[in-house]
Structure formats: structure tokens, C-alpha cells
Design a protein around this motif. Sequence first.
Motif, PDB file in Angstrom:
ATOM      1  N   ASP A   1     -25.156 -11.314  -5.633  1.00  0.00           N
ATOM      2  CA  ASP A   1     -24.541 -10.954  -6.918  1.00  0.00           C
ATOM      3  C   ASP A   1     -24.381 -12.220  -7.745  1.00  0.00           C
ATOM      4  OD1 ASP A   1     -22.102 -12.298  -6.206  1.00  0.00           O
ATOM      5  OD2 ASP A   1     -21.632 -10.593  -4.906  1.00  0.00           O
ATOM      6  N   GLU A   2     -23.991 -12.040  -9.018  1.00  0.00           N
ATOM      7  CA  GLU A   2     -23.978 -13.171  -9.959  1.00  0.00           C
ATOM      8  C   GLU A   2     -23.041 -14.284  -9.504  1.00  0.00           C
ATOM      9  OE1 GLU A   2     -23.370 -13.556 -14.712  1.00  0.00           O
ATOM     10  OE2 GLU A   2     -24.216 -11.684 -13.965  1.00  0.00           O
ATOM     11  N   ASP A   3     -21.884 -13.881  -8.978  1.00  0.00           N
ATOM     12  CA  ASP A   3     -20.898 -14.874  -8.548  1.00  0.00           C
ATOM     13  C   ASP A   3     -21.433 -15.676  -7.355  1.00  0.00           C
ATOM     14  OD1 ASP A   3     -18.297 -16.067  -8.728  1.00  0.00           O
ATOM     15  OD2 ASP A   3     -17.797 -14.998  -6.861  1.00  0.00           O
TER      16      ASP A   3
ATOM     17  N   GLU B   1     -24.574 -16.163  -6.570  1.00  0.00           N
ATOM     18  CA  GLU B   1     -25.660 -17.033  -7.065  1.00  0.00           C
ATOM     19  C   GLU B   1     -25.089 -18.357  -7.543  1.00  0.00           C
ATOM     20  OE1 GLU B   1     -28.140 -15.456 -10.131  1.00  0.00           O
ATOM     21  OE2 GLU B   1     -28.797 -13.740  -8.949  1.00  0.00           O
ATOM     22  N   ARG B   2     -24.082 -18.247  -8.415  1.00  0.00           N
ATOM     23  CA  ARG B   2     -23.507 -19.452  -9.037  1.00  0.00           C
ATOM     24  C   ARG B   2     -22.904 -20.368  -7.982  1.00  0.00           C
ATOM     25  NH1 ARG B   2     -18.621 -19.962 -10.439  1.00  0.00           N
ATOM     26  NH2 ARG B   2     -18.193 -17.741 -10.416  1.00  0.00           N
TER      27      ARG B   2
ATOM     28  N   LYS C   1     -31.225 -15.658 -10.775  1.00  0.00           N
ATOM     29  CA  LYS C   1     -31.722 -15.369 -12.123  1.00  0.00           C
ATOM     30  C   LYS C   1     -31.978 -16.665 -12.881  1.00  0.00           C
ATOM     31  CE  LYS C   1     -29.407 -10.902 -12.274  1.00  0.00           C
ATOM     32  NZ  LYS C   1     -28.705 -11.031 -10.984  1.00  0.00           N
TER      33      LYS C   1
ATOM     34  N   GLN D   1     -29.454 -19.677 -13.560  1.00  0.00           N
ATOM     35  CA  GLN D   1     -29.125 -20.524 -12.406  1.00  0.00           C
ATOM     36  C   GLN D   1     -30.259 -21.501 -12.079  1.00  0.00           C
ATOM     37  OE1 GLN D   1     -26.181 -20.741 -11.272  1.00  0.00           O
ATOM     38  NE2 GLN D   1     -25.501 -19.024 -12.555  1.00  0.00           N
TER      39      GLN D   1
END
Length: 1163
Positions: free
Chosen positions: A42-44, A46-47, A80, A83
Amino acid sequence: MSSVSYYISNLLEKMTSTDKDFRFMATNDLMLELQKDSIKLDEDSERKVVTMLLKLLEDKNGEVQNLAVKCLAPLVSKVKEPQVEVMVDTLCSNMTSDKEPLRDISSMGLKTVIAELPLTSTGLTLTVGVCKKITSQLIGAMGKQEDVSVQLEALDILSDMLGRLSGALVSFHSALLSSLLPQLTSSRMAVRKRSILALGHLVPCCSPALFSQLTEHLTNELAKAPPVSMARTYIQCLATVSRQGGHRVGEHLEKLIPMVLKFTDVEDDELREYCFQAFEAFIRSCPKEMSPHVSTVTKLCLKFMTFDPNYNYDDEEEEEDSMDVEEGLEEESDDEYSDDDDMSWKVRRSSIKCLESLIATRRDLLLSFFSSVCPALLARFKEREENVRADVFSAFSSLLRQTRGGTSLQGNMRPGGEEPALTLLKTQVPLIVKALHRQLKEKSIRSRQGCFSLLSELSHTAPGALETHIPALIPGIVFSLTDRSSSSTMRIDALSFLHVLLLSHPPEAFQPHMQVLLPPVVSCVEDSFYKITSEALLVVLQLVRVMRPQGPSAGRGFDPKPFVREVFSVTLKRLKATDIDQEVKERAISCMGHMVCHLGDHLGAELQGVLAIFLERLKNEITRLTAVRTLTLISASPLKIDLSSILPETLSVLGSFLRKNERVLKLGTLACLTSIITHQAANIKPAALEPVLSELPGLGAALSSILDLLQALVLSNTSNLGYRQSYLSVSRCVAALSSSCPKETPSLVNGLLQEVKNPGSPEPARVLALLCLGEVGRSGSLGGRKEVQGVILEAISSTNEEVRTAASCALGSMAVGSLSDYLPFLLTEISTQPRRQYLLLNSLKEVISACPASSLSPHVESIWSLLFQHCECPEEGTRNLVAECLGKLTLVNAAQLLPRLKQQLRAGSPLARSMVVTAVKFTIVDHPAPIDALLKDCIGDFLQTLQDDDLNVRRVSLVMFNSAAHNKPSLIRGLLATVLPHLYRETQIRKDLIREVEMGPFKHTVDDGLDVRKAAFECMYTLLDSCMEGLDVLLFLDHVEEGLKDHYDIRMLTFLMLARLASLCPAAVLQRLDRLIEPLKATCTTKVKAGSVKQEFEKQEELRRSAMRAVAALLAVPEVERSPSMADFANQIRTNADMASIYQSVQGGEGGGIGPAESMDMS
């Protein structure tokens, strides 16, 4: 929180531990997790992962840092775009950091990210965005003159990026060029070299304007007479740019060549080396444009290949003496001069490599190379530097390969039939052996390997040429086989050469040396390394043939007895072993098989034991095929080996093989059975054949099934039974049985005649009966029965076409069996029966084709005059049949009839001329024939009809030329220079031959020149396979390009040609790439108008598939996508679903790619 996110969160927490082992294990676990295809972040997550990995790049522990870099590779495709950009920004800013370790690890990170950026259309936006970001940062880093290490890293990364993603950086090319050119003047050599590398990667995809800008910059700088160190850089850059830019450099050559030539006069070894590397690049990239300069470059290479100012090449013996005397002096002068300072070897090596490129690309100059280059290379076999000597051998091997592959380029064979290049080579053989035989005993393994490789090439190119020199070569071979310092590879190379030598020279040449040769080879058979054993067994097999040759060279008085025991015991040991490599097993069987075949009478009591082992190997699935072939050989041995001890069981096992679903094994078994029954009949009891005979009905099952099917079809009154080949097979079986039982033949013939005469018989039954009569008649069993002639004539007048054709074949077959009874009757019927003429001529064709020349000779004049009475027949099918009969009749007495055929060329009628040219086509057969030498002298006269005023005469002339190019290319190779202009002229669309025909309310366009153009393009396709070396490929491509826009049939043909050219001469295709892509693109993107008929859709679809096969072949050419137009088209194919699916199908689906299925037989 999903289980994956939770697991990764735990790993990230462990990565902050103070314990380096915890950090290492957590990073390793993360890497394994990221490598799974199923993972979704998920986006979190990934970061957090990106942040943590970038932080770990600064970890104090080197192993953790390295693992963090490895994690970046799978991460690029899992996160994505934002990142990825964060990763790139951080890595780029670290690149300019003051901390060297961080710079190094970030540089590795950037290279890792670049290597993983996607090339597919879906990921292209990410790739372009990331590349732009990296490029702008790197251009800034390159400008940092104060820190060389930053510059070097930036150049390194830029090279990687341009090498993989140059197409995505097109908008940056100009800025990159502006940044890279100043680096060529850097004070640091490393910066200059990396800048040259980056420019080399930039060149293939850059625009023509940018390429010209770069070339002009280099030309201008060289024109300013720069210092030597700068001149080296510019010339080296020029060589790299030429290698990578390929044909593009061609238009600048006239400026560049004089400039590079001038720098060869400068007394600097490295500069001269780079000059020759530039010449080599010019020759390989644009051979055509280099043509005017070949002579100059060759002279220069010949001059500098001997450039060794610090060494005196006196007579070798004198040299050895003087070195002993001067040893003390040399030790004293070490301070003044050392071999390490001597760079002249680089000049010699580069000039020799340049010569090799000339030899490899200019096959047309082969004969001149033998007078200029060959002696010079021979003189350099004494080269003192091992690396340079290896290149001398390589260049000479290239000359040998060209002699083997490019024979008869000038088309002027010697009276004895030998090619001029081969004759010249044979005169050099004594010098080659003299130069090499001493080196075969040197300690240098590389030198010896080079010698063996070169001598193997020589044996392949000129078999038998080394016969008188074998005594000089044997000591060198034995030395390499026995020398303890020889590596395994060295011994394998020596055995491999000995094997080639034995295969290409007569056995008698080796018989005097058996005592010296055999012991080291036998010792190699016993070697523990299986590859040496395997190669040695191949050599032993050939040595067995030497001990007692069979055939014409047999019985020359050599006694093999002293050597048999030694060879037998060592081969038997390998034959008995079961725990050895498969290849050794098979070769041991073959080797022992040859021993039994050639020397079986010397084996005494041991023979039965060996035969028993063969039987065991026959029963083993792994070795059975080799055993079958070996038994075939033994059973046919002139020594009449007694196989009675193993025959019953062998026949039983062979019978079982006939049930196996393995074609090669079945064919091998049938050959073996034939050989055993032919040569061992006295030893076979009838009961022993039962296992074989019981399997034969199984083999005939297919034939029985066909007969059952035919019977069923006949009963159901089905029409159009096209089973002619099956009928023919059955009729031959009937004839074979008839000849074995002559008493039954009269009743068989009567039955067949009744079947043909019976009006109630079904057509297939009458066809089969006629063919059986023909095959029985071919064996001469019919005699001159008048009734048969009447029945056949009646059948030839039948209303059924199949019956008429069968009757025509039958009459021809009968005449073959009894010329005196049937030929006069046949000739009379041809003269008096115009309505049956075609079928009767077909019978005559069978007679001429199948009868031996001696039988036909008395009838030649009567057949010849009859055929010429029909040479102007208005019906084309009949004319072609007359021409075929004439051509085949000419083969009966070529010396007398070919000149008479030539005289008929002056006939006034175009029909007669076309018939004569077609007849010549049928004199060209695909195997050596007595007519070949006569044809070679006069085929040029027949080909003058390519300039005939009549369109049809020119067409048949092209068809005849195509037949010659396909079946006997040596006939026309020497005429290519005169024929090709006429051939190319026929590929042009002629508007005066296009007319409009009104068909009711519609107008239809008719192109009368289409058939001639098709014939011309078919010739071009054939020439690619048979006479490639005689073609100017760029001129050839000009006409292929025109064909890509022509009629459907011609476009299909030129797509195939383009695919072929892409594999045969990629450099030339790349030169024309931009012009070739447009018609391919047009074909692939064309849509059929709505409302068109089904055939139009099918034709367009087939065109698109063929064009896409050509595109696939072009895309297989290395670095083709560096062409902007090709990269654009490839991208268009990837992004268009319709084109992408066609591309996929021709690559690996039902289209099957570009393989043998696409090849065409134009004969």
C-alpha cells in the motif's frame, strides 16, 4: 492492516536495531519478500520501505549497504512513480556528496535502478520521467571539474543509461553531446576514455544532424594538428563512433580517411594503434564506401604488421646463438630499455586485425589477397609476441574460410575443375607447414592451439593438401598428446586436429607412422577425463580404417597385426564399462564395430564375446540406435563376419524395434535387417525370421488402411479421388511381386487388361489397373503384346481425366521396359494424333527420363526432329512439355545436341526461342553431370535472351537463370556482373504494360509485366542463398525496397527477402533501415475497406503477417532499436493491441517465427 503490511512493518522496525546482524537479516528478508511476484504494497508501506532503504545506504556496515542496493532492483517494479522519483533524487544528490563511500554506494544504486526501468509501453512514461531527472543531475555532476571521481561516476552511469535507454533520452541528446564533448579535453585520461564510451552509446540512436555535428567536431579538432595525446583521444573516439554509428559514417569517409592516414606517419605507437582501429571500424561499418581506399589501407597494414623496431628477426638458429652470447649485455642494459616499454606490438596487432576485417568483408578480392596478403601473413607466423601471433593465425584462418565459402567468385574454374583461389592456396601449403611445424613443439599452449586450429581449417578447405607433409606434422601432434605440461584442452585440440587430418587424407599417408601415432592415442583412450576419451575413440576409429582400408584403397600390403591387440584391449575396456559418459559409450560401440568390420579376422576367440556385448547394447534403450548402426556395418563387412551366435536373438530384438514409435530407430532397423538378410542369408534359419515377418503387416497397416479407404470411397461413388501417390505405391508392389513370380505374370496381365476394358469398372479401379500394367511393363514382362497397345490407346481417349493420365504414365513405363516394341508406336501416334498429343508427349517424357543413354542413342535423331516439329505449338502447356523432353534428351548426348539447341536461338519465332530457353532449364540438374562444363561455356549465350524484345522470352530466360542459380550456382557466378543489370531492370514497374479492360460496367486493370517482375524477384531471392558474395547488397536492397511497394505476390516475396537479408548482412540492412521501415509500416497499418470481399480481408491479413515476420527479423538484429524510426515503429507495435497480437503470433504462436517454414524453393 494486511498481513503483508504487518510483516513488512516488523522488518522495518528490525532495520533500526543497533545490532548489525538484525539489520542484515531484516534487509535480507525484505529482499526475498520483494522478489515475490504476488506482493502488493500500500502507499504508506511503499513510502516507508523506500525511506528505510535509502537510509540504510548510509549504514556503517558494508554488507547491509550492499543488501540495501540489491533491494532497489525488485522495488522499482513494486512501487509507484513518485516513490521511484524519490529514490532517484536521493541517489543523485548523494552522488555529489563529500563522503566517498556514500558516493560509491549511491552510484551502484543508480545503476541498479536504471537496469530495472521498464522498456514496455506501459512503463515508458515512468522510464522517460526518471531518465530526464537522472540526466539533468548527471550533466550538472559532469561539470564539476574540481572533483574527478564525481565526473567519472557520472560518466559511468550515463554510459549505462545510454546503453540501455538511449531511445527514451532523445530530447536530451543535444544537451548530452554538448556536455560530453568538452570532457574529451580533460587532463585526466580516465575521464576522456569514459566520455568516449558514453558518446559511443549515444551515437546509434541520435539524429543524423547530431551525428554529423559530432563527426564534424572530431574532424575540425583533428585538422588543428593537436598534441599527440589529444590526437589519440580524437582518433579513438572516431573509431568508437564509427563502430557504433555503422553506415552513418560512410558519408563522412572522404574527409576522414586522409586525416587518419596522416596520423599514421606520427611516431607514436598508441596513436597508430587507434588509427588502425578506426580503419577497421570503417571497413566493417561501410565496406562499399571504403572500396576506393582498400588498396591504400592494405598497403599500410602490410607495412605496419612487420613494425618491430626493437627486435631483429634473423634466421632462428642464428638468433638463438646470439642470444646466448648477448645475455650478459642485455642484463646490463635493463635500466635503459625494457620490453615493457615496447608498445610496437599494439601497432602490429591492430594492423593485422584491420587486415582480417578486409578479408572478412571483401570476399570479391580473394584472389588479390592471395598475391598480397597471404605471403605477408605467412611471414608473420614467426611473430615473437604471443597475442599478436594469435591474431596472425586468426587472420589467416579467415582467409581459409573465405576460400572455402567463396569459391568460384570470378566464375573462372580451371580446366581440371579446381577453383583458382584453391589452386593458389595449395601452392602456399609447403610454406604454411614449414612455418608451423616447429611451433607445434613449443612450450606455449596458446601457440600450439592456434597452429592446430589453423591446420584444421586448412584440411577442411583443401582436403588432401597436407598428404606429403604428414611426416613433418606427426611429431608435433605426438608432443601435444604426451607432454605432461599439456592441459586437457590442448590434448583435445590435438586429437580433434588428428581426426580432421585422418578424415581428409588417404589412409596410406598414415600407415608408415602407425608405430609412433598409436601409443599416445591409446593412452588418451584410457584417460580419466571423458572428453579426452571420447575424442580419442573417434581417432582410433579412423586409425582402424588406416590399418586395413576397405574399398578402392584396400589391400596395399600394410600388415595391421602388430597393432590390433593394443587397440582392441583398450577399446574393449571402454566397451564393457557401463558407468561412463553416454558419448563415450556410443563411440566405444562405433569404434569396436569398425574394428570387427575391418579387422574381425584378427580377433580370433575374442570376437564372440564382443558380439555378445553388442547384443546387450542392442537391448539397452540408451545405446540401441548406435548398436543397430554398428550391426548394419558389421553384417555388410567384406570379411563376412560370422554372426550366427547372436543372429536369432538379434532378429527378435530388431523385430521388436519395428513396433517402436521412433522413426529414426525404425529406419535404422529396416536398413540393418536388409543388410543382415542380404549378407548373412546362409546363417539365418527360417524360424529366426518369424519375429521380423510378424511385424511387417504392422508396417503395412497404413497401406492396408489406405486400400480399405479407397475401396470404401469407390463403393460410395465419391468423385475426385486424388490418391495417385497411393496407387503408384500399390502398383510398384504388384510389379515387384510379379517379377518374383514370373509364372503368374500372364494371368495377372490378363486380369488387369480386363479391368481396364470393362466399361462397368469404377474409375479408381481402372486407374490402378493401368498403373499396375505400366509398372509390370517397366520390368519388360509384357513383351510386345499388340492387345496392350490398343487398350492403352482406348484409355488415353477416355472421358475421365484420371484414367487418361494413368494411361499416359502406363504407356511411358511400358516403353521404358521395351523400347523396340513401344517407342516407334509412340512416335507415330504423336505425329498422327494431335488431340492426344499432350498425353502422348507426357509418355515420351517418361521414356526420355527413365531410359539409360545407351538405349536411347539410336532413337535420338527421330525424337529430336519430331519434337522440333511441335516447338511452335500455340498451346503453352504442350510447348513446355516439348521443351522438357528436349532438355532431357540433350543430356543423352550433350556434346552434340547442346550446340544444335544454341543454333535454334536464332529462330525467328519468339515461341521457338522461349521453348529453347525452357529446354536449357531442364538440362540444369542439381547433381554433377557431364553437361556442366559445356553449359558453363555457353550459358551466357542463352542468357542473352534477357535482352529479347519479347516479354515471354525474357520471362522464361529469368526462370532458366533462377534454375541455374538454385541448382548449379557455379554456372552463373562469373556472369553476375553482366546479368544483374538486366535482372534489376525487369523488377521495374512499366506503365506501358499496364492496360484497362472493361468488364461490363466495371474497369479492371491488367499488368502484363507482373509475371516477368515476379520471375525477376524470385531470381533475387535465390541469389541470396547461392551467390550472396557476388551481390552489391546496397544496390540489391534498392530493388527490394521498390518491391515492398509492388503487387501482393511481390511484396510477400520481398518480405521474405528482407528477413533473410537481416540475418545474412545486418550492417547493410541497417544502412537502409529508415527507407525500409516506411513500406513495412504502411502494410502493417493498412485496413481493408469496409464491404470488401472475404478474399481481400484474407490477403491483407496474410500481407500484414508476412510484413510482421520481416519486422521480427529486423528487431532480432543487434542494436536495431537504436535507429529512432525503428524504435518508434517498435513502440507503435507494442502499444497497438492489433499489431501486438500479430507480432506475438509470428514470434512464437501459430506463425512460428522466422524459420524453415518461411524458406522458399524457387527452382
